[in-house]
Design a protein around this motif. Structure first.
Motif, PDB file in Angstrom:
ATOM      1  N   THR A   1       0.808  -1.232   0.000  1.00 40.01           N
ATOM      2  CA  THR A   1       0.000   0.000   0.000  1.00 40.01           C
ATOM      3  C   THR A   1       0.838   1.278   0.000  1.00 40.01           C
ATOM      4  OG1 THR A   1      -0.268  -0.355   2.366  1.00 40.01           O
ATOM      5  CG2 THR A   1      -2.154  -0.848   1.000  1.00 40.01           C
ATOM      6  N   GLN A   2       1.979   1.235   0.711  1.00 37.91           N
ATOM      7  CA  GLN A   2       2.734   2.485   0.875  1.00 37.91           C
ATOM      8  C   GLN A   2       3.215   3.103  -0.449  1.00 37.91           C
ATOM      9  OE1 GLN A   2       6.372   2.603   3.249  1.00 37.91           O
ATOM     10  NE2 GLN A   2       5.418   4.171   4.502  1.00 37.91           N
ATOM     11  N   PRO A   3       3.899   2.333  -1.324  1.00 43.59           N
ATOM     12  CA  PRO A   3       4.349   2.976  -2.571  1.00 43.59           C
ATOM     13  C   PRO A   3       3.194   3.435  -3.458  1.00 43.59           C
ATOM     14  CG  PRO A   3       4.879   0.610  -2.569  1.00 43.59           C
ATOM     15  CD  PRO A   3       4.411   0.948  -1.206  1.00 43.59           C
ATOM     16  N   PHE A   4       2.125   2.634  -3.533  1.00 44.33           N
ATOM     17  CA  PHE A   4       0.991   3.035  -4.372  1.00 44.33           C
ATOM     18  C   PHE A   4       0.306   4.272  -3.789  1.00 44.33           C
ATOM     19  CE2 PHE A   4       1.518  -1.138  -6.202  1.00 44.33           C
ATOM     20  CZ  PHE A   4       1.124  -0.973  -7.508  1.00 44.33           C
ATOM     21  N   SER A   5       0.130   4.262  -2.472  1.00 45.43           N
ATOM     22  CA  SER A   5      -0.537   5.395  -1.837  1.00 45.43           C
ATOM     23  C   SER A   5       0.286   6.674  -2.019  1.00 45.43           C
ATOM     24  CB  SER A   5      -0.729   5.062  -0.358  1.00 45.43           C
ATOM     25  OG  SER A   5      -0.796   6.204   0.397  1.00 45.43           O
ATOM     26  N   LEU A   6       1.607   6.546  -1.882  1.00 47.59           N
ATOM     27  CA  LEU A   6       2.459   7.729  -2.030  1.00 47.59           C
ATOM     28  C   LEU A   6       2.350   8.311  -3.439  1.00 47.59           C
ATOM     29  CD1 LEU A   6       4.643   9.647  -0.920  1.00 47.59           C
ATOM     30  CD2 LEU A   6       6.364   7.991  -1.660  1.00 47.59           C
ATOM     31  N   VAL A   7       2.434   7.439  -4.439  1.00 51.96           N
ATOM     32  CA  VAL A   7       2.403   7.965  -5.806  1.00 51.96           C
ATOM     33  C   VAL A   7       1.010   8.490  -6.173  1.00 51.96           C
ATOM     34  CG1 VAL A   7       1.909   5.842  -7.143  1.00 51.96           C
ATOM     35  CG2 VAL A   7       3.370   7.619  -8.106  1.00 51.96           C
ATOM     36  N   PHE A   8      -0.032   7.887  -5.618  1.00 49.56           N
ATOM     37  CA  PHE A   8      -1.381   8.397  -5.884  1.00 49.56           C
ATOM     38  C   PHE A   8      -1.555   9.796  -5.286  1.00 49.56           C
ATOM     39  CE2 PHE A   8      -4.213   4.417  -6.820  1.00 49.56           C
ATOM     40  CZ  PHE A   8      -3.374   4.084  -7.869  1.00 49.56           C
ATOM     41  N   HIS A   9      -1.003   9.996  -4.081  1.00 50.56           N
ATOM     42  CA  HIS A   9      -1.105  11.329  -3.476  1.00 50.56           C
ATOM     43  C   HIS A   9      -0.284  12.355  -4.268  1.00 50.56           C
ATOM     44  CE1 HIS A   9      -2.773   9.241   0.108  1.00 50.56           C
ATOM     45  NE2 HIS A   9      -3.427  10.379   0.238  1.00 50.56           N
ATOM     46  N   ILE A  10       0.909  11.932  -4.697  1.00 53.68           N
ATOM     47  CA  ILE A  10       1.733  12.854  -5.494  1.00 53.68           C
ATOM     48  C   ILE A  10       0.995  13.223  -6.785  1.00 53.68           C
ATOM     49  CG2 ILE A  10       3.866  13.033  -6.863  1.00 53.68           C
ATOM     50  CD1 ILE A  10       5.231  11.261  -4.735  1.00 53.68           C
ATOM     51  N   ALA A  11       0.440  12.210  -7.437  1.00 52.49           N
ATOM     52  CA  ALA A  11      -0.287  12.449  -8.699  1.00 52.49           C
ATOM     53  C   ALA A  11      -1.485  13.362  -8.462  1.00 52.49           C
ATOM     54  CB  ALA A  11      -0.731  11.125  -9.306  1.00 52.49           C
ATOM     55  N   ALA A  12      -2.191  13.135  -7.355  1.00 46.97           N
ATOM     56  CA  ALA A  12      -3.367  13.968  -7.052  1.00 46.97           C
ATOM     57  C   ALA A  12      -2.948  15.431  -6.879  1.00 46.97           C
ATOM     58  CB  ALA A  12      -4.058  13.459  -5.793  1.00 46.97           C
ATOM     59  N   ALA A  13      -1.835  15.647  -6.159  1.00 46.17           N
ATOM     60  CA  ALA A  13      -1.367  17.020  -5.926  1.00 46.17           C
ATOM     61  C   ALA A  13      -0.922  17.669  -7.242  1.00 46.17           C
ATOM     62  CB  ALA A  13      -0.222  17.003  -4.919  1.00 46.17           C
ATOM     63  N   ILE A  14      -0.183  16.920  -8.055  1.00 47.49           N
ATOM     64  CA  ILE A  14       0.270  17.472  -9.341  1.00 47.49           C
ATOM     65  C   ILE A  14      -0.937  17.797 -10.231  1.00 47.49           C
ATOM     66  CG2 ILE A  14       1.467  16.843 -11.491  1.00 47.49           C
ATOM     67  CD1 ILE A  14       3.583  15.441  -9.791  1.00 47.49           C
ATOM     68  N   ASN A  15      -1.942  16.924 -10.191  1.00 49.23           N
ATOM     69  CA  ASN A  15      -3.148  17.164 -10.988  1.00 49.23           C
ATOM     70  C   ASN A  15      -3.848  18.455 -10.573  1.00 49.23           C
ATOM     71  OD1 ASN A  15      -2.853  14.851 -12.485  1.00 49.23           O
ATOM     72  ND2 ASN A  15      -4.195  13.613 -11.199  1.00 49.23           N
ATOM     73  N   VAL A  16      -3.917  18.675  -9.252  1.00 54.42           N
ATOM     74  CA  VAL A  16      -4.568  19.904  -8.763  1.00 54.42           C
ATOM     75  C   VAL A  16      -3.819  21.130  -9.294  1.00 54.42           C
ATOM     76  CG1 VAL A  16      -4.994  21.299  -6.699  1.00 54.42           C
ATOM     77  CG2 VAL A  16      -5.598  18.888  -6.705  1.00 54.42           C
ATOM     78  N   ILE A  17      -2.495  21.072  -9.223  1.00 58.90           N
ATOM     79  CA  ILE A  17      -1.696  22.224  -9.700  1.00 58.90           C
ATOM     80  C   ILE A  17      -1.884  22.400 -11.213  1.00 58.90           C
ATOM     81  CG2 ILE A  17       0.661  23.126  -9.938  1.00 58.90           C
ATOM     82  CD1 ILE A  17       1.317  21.492  -7.348  1.00 58.90           C
TER      83      ILE A  17
END
Lengths: 80, 566
Positions: B69-85
């Protein structure tokens, strides 16, 4: 396909020459560096370079044939 | 239960409800704040079960963390933040709200410990993401959105059916290894396969993603398919079928990507091919292969999003994504061109970029486990990635023939998002141990052996040389202004025509039969009425009443006959 050639312009030939120089350099490294191989076939001289070239030829040929098979008019689905 | 006790991702889903009511700046701060909160929540979870509940008699595991879960969760959060920007300049409340909820559903699904909980988030990803497609500007978006929704919801229904079967068999709903030869296991496998875009189940991806709004396509590229990779890891690691399915997935989209004219569709095929590598890794199932699949999924979320972002920025400025209409944009959009090249080098596995330190792990695991032809097919697909995404995308957009576009550089928010994604691609490429530290198994693999670097460069540069010679000679190129038939053809043409072909004669026969029966019945009634009138019996109202009685009697007889034959 001549349209593609026209689109590339003279820059295309320039890039090819740069690539050729890089490839010659990489081929020369084969004589200097002792490559590690996981399989016997990888030990063949310039194996990865040859695989790269053959793959491009197969992909190019395959894509051309596929194009003939699966390409339809731009409004193919709009006709329904 | 406090807000912090909610499953990671649910904070984003709930927070998305408020998004449409906020003005631009507070909305963006709110979304980024929620993503940071959810990210911290997810990061703090140690492996194990964290939240359970019993709902309508079902014991549900709402939050469970494990080594995946940790690597997937981390990259999903990063992607979500980049998407918002990235989406800031679009300033669209619907895109923002649905994108945030979609990311939240995908993140929450990572932590689902049972199939019923997974089903809820599985369907939520489908429902929230369809709005991103509906926000597109193409006239085809509605049809594409409906087909996308149909496939995604069908996947969910099959998943639910498989889960119900497991529960009925007393196997429980806990997500774990499944036997694909059982009916329940096979159903769940197909459900996962639809979202992972397995061969023949992949048409929705190339059909729908390019029709979405500009930020919508970037958001879509990050979550759905990688969530499928994650659940395949949970339930089907080591399944040999996956090795061959993955190899086919990696190879076939290459041909389509090369001849496709629309850059966003090229990238959709490219994404499909990259998924194939991950599926092979899951199928091989060794520690190296699993690490390879996860690191590749991580890197691929970022570089694929980067490429979609660059194409999106170009589309915003010149209003086209057709290869045949683009060229020479590096003069107007130098920063976008640079970021696109970083994405292209990453997907091509060029040394110093993320793809190099991730993709090669899966390929090495294939040869270590004796899958020679699979290994060859992955090398072949790597060369394909160089051609369609490494060369074709940046070269035909930013270089090639200068079409004289005089446009502004991409908006600042888009440049920041692309810059962040580029930085991650380079950081992973140079310091792979940062990513390797997140892997479930210890990574002893060294990508930076001199011979690995040289052989990779040989593969890439000889392939690029051969391709450039073919292009210069005008031997090959994309096909202009056509529709390429893909597996969505079955959904758009084949099945509707089959249904029409079978349904039309049945409907026609039914209407003819009913019309005939009606006509016969009226003939009988008319005949009886005329006979009664001729005989002078029951004239006037009485005659009509009698005829009605006879009609009812016939109707009753018909009903009795109908029920007697059942």
């Amino acid at each position: 396909m001549s349209d593609i050639k026209k689109n590339l312009g003279s820059s295309g030939i320039k890039y090819s020459l740069y690539l050729l120089a890089a490839c010659v350099f990489l081929a020369m490294l084969e004589f200097i560096i002792n490559r590690h191989s996981d399989t016997n076939i990888e030990a063949v001289f310039l194996f990865y370079g040859l695989v790269g070239i053959v793959s491009v030829l197969i992909i190019t040929l395959g894509a051309s044939l596929l194009g003939k098979l699966v390409s339809r008019a731009g409004d193919y689905y709009d006709a329904d | 239960m406090t807000l912090i006790d909610l499953p990671p991702g649910v904070v984003l889903i709930l927070g998305a409800l408020l998004v449409p009511f906020l003005s631009q700046r507070p909305r963006q701060i709110w979304m980024l704040g929620l993503i940071i909160l959810s990210g911290l929540q997810a990061w703090s979870l140690t492996p194990g079960i964290h939240l359970e509940a019993t709902i309508i008699g079902l014991d549900l595991i709402l939050v469970r963390a494990n080594e995946f879960t940790q690597p997937f969760s981390l990259v999903f959060h990063i992607a979500a933040a980049i998407n918002v920007i990235y989406a800031m300049s679009a300033n669209c409340r619907v895109t923002d709200a649905s994108g945030l909820a979609y990311a939240g559903a995908a993140i929450a699904a990572l932590f689902a410990g049972d199939f019923a909980t997974l089903f809820v988030y599985w369907e939520l990803t489908a429902i929230t993401s369809v709005f991103l497609i509906l926000q597109g500007t193409s006239s085809h978006r509605l049809g594409a959105a409906m087909r996308y929704l149909l496939m995604q919801v069908t996947s969910g229904v099959i998943l639910l059916g498989g889960a119900a079967m497991l529960w009925h068999q007393g196997a429980g709903l806990v997500i774990g290894a499944l036997d694909v030869t059982s009916l329940a296991g096979a159903m769940i496998f197909i459900a996962f396969g639809i979202k992972a875009a397995f061969p023949f189940l992949n048409g929705w991806l190339q059909d729908a993603y390019p029709e979405a709004s500009i930020p919508g396509t970037v958001m879509l590229s990050a979550f759905t398919t990688k969530l499928a990779i994650f659940v395949l890891l949970q339930s089907f690691t080591g399944l040999e079928w996956l090795i061959y399915i993955g190899a086919i997935m990696a190879v076939f989209p290459v041909f389509f990507a090369l001849i496709e004219d629309d850059m966003r569709r090229v990238l959709a095929f490219s994404l499909n091919s990259q998924l194939g590598f991950m599926v092979v890794g899951i199928g091989i199932g060794t520690e190296l292969a699993i690490n390879g699949a996860i690191t590749h999924a991580f890197a691929s979320v970022i570089y694929q999003a980067l490429l979609f972002m660059a194409v999106g920025a170009v589309s915003l400025r010149v209003d086209t994504t057709k290869t045949s209409e683009l060229g020479g944009l590096w003069r107007s959009m130098p920063l976008t061109a640079s970021f696109c090249i970083v994405g292209a080098l990453s997907i091509s596995s060029f040394p110093l970029f993320s793809g190099f330190v991730t993709k090669s792990m899966t390929m090495s695991s294939a040869i270590y486990e004796g899958h020679f032809y699979v290994w060859l097919s992955l090398i072949f697909a790597s060369v394909g990635a160089v051609l369609h995404s490494g060369i074709k995308v940046p070269y035909f957009i930013f270089f090639a023939h200068d079409r004289g576009f005089k446009v502004k550089e991409a908006p600042r928010s888009m440049l920041i998002a692309m810059g962040l994604a580029s930085a991650i691609c380079i950081i992973i490429g140079i310091f792979p141990n940062l990513l390797y530290a997140l892997m479930p198994y210890e990574v002893t693999y060294n990508s930076w052996y001199t011979s690995k670097v040289i052989t990779k460069l040989q593969l890439l540069l000889f392939a690029a040389l051969a391709f450039s010679i073919l292009l210069n000679r005008g031997i090959f190129g994309h096909i202009r202004g056509t529709t390429l038939l893909n597996t969505d053809w079955f959904l758009r043409r084949f099945f509707p025509r089959i249904i029409m072909a079978i349904g039309k004669p049945i409907w026609h026969s039914y209407t003819v039969l009913i019309a005939g029966l009606k006509s016969m019945l009226f003939d009988i009634i008319n005949f009886l009425i005329s006979q009664l009138r001729v005989s002078g019996f029951g004239s006037g109202a009485m005659g009509t009443g009698l005829a009605g009685g006879i009609f009812l009697a016939i109707f009753a007889l018909l009903l009795a006959f109908k029920f007697s034959i059942q």
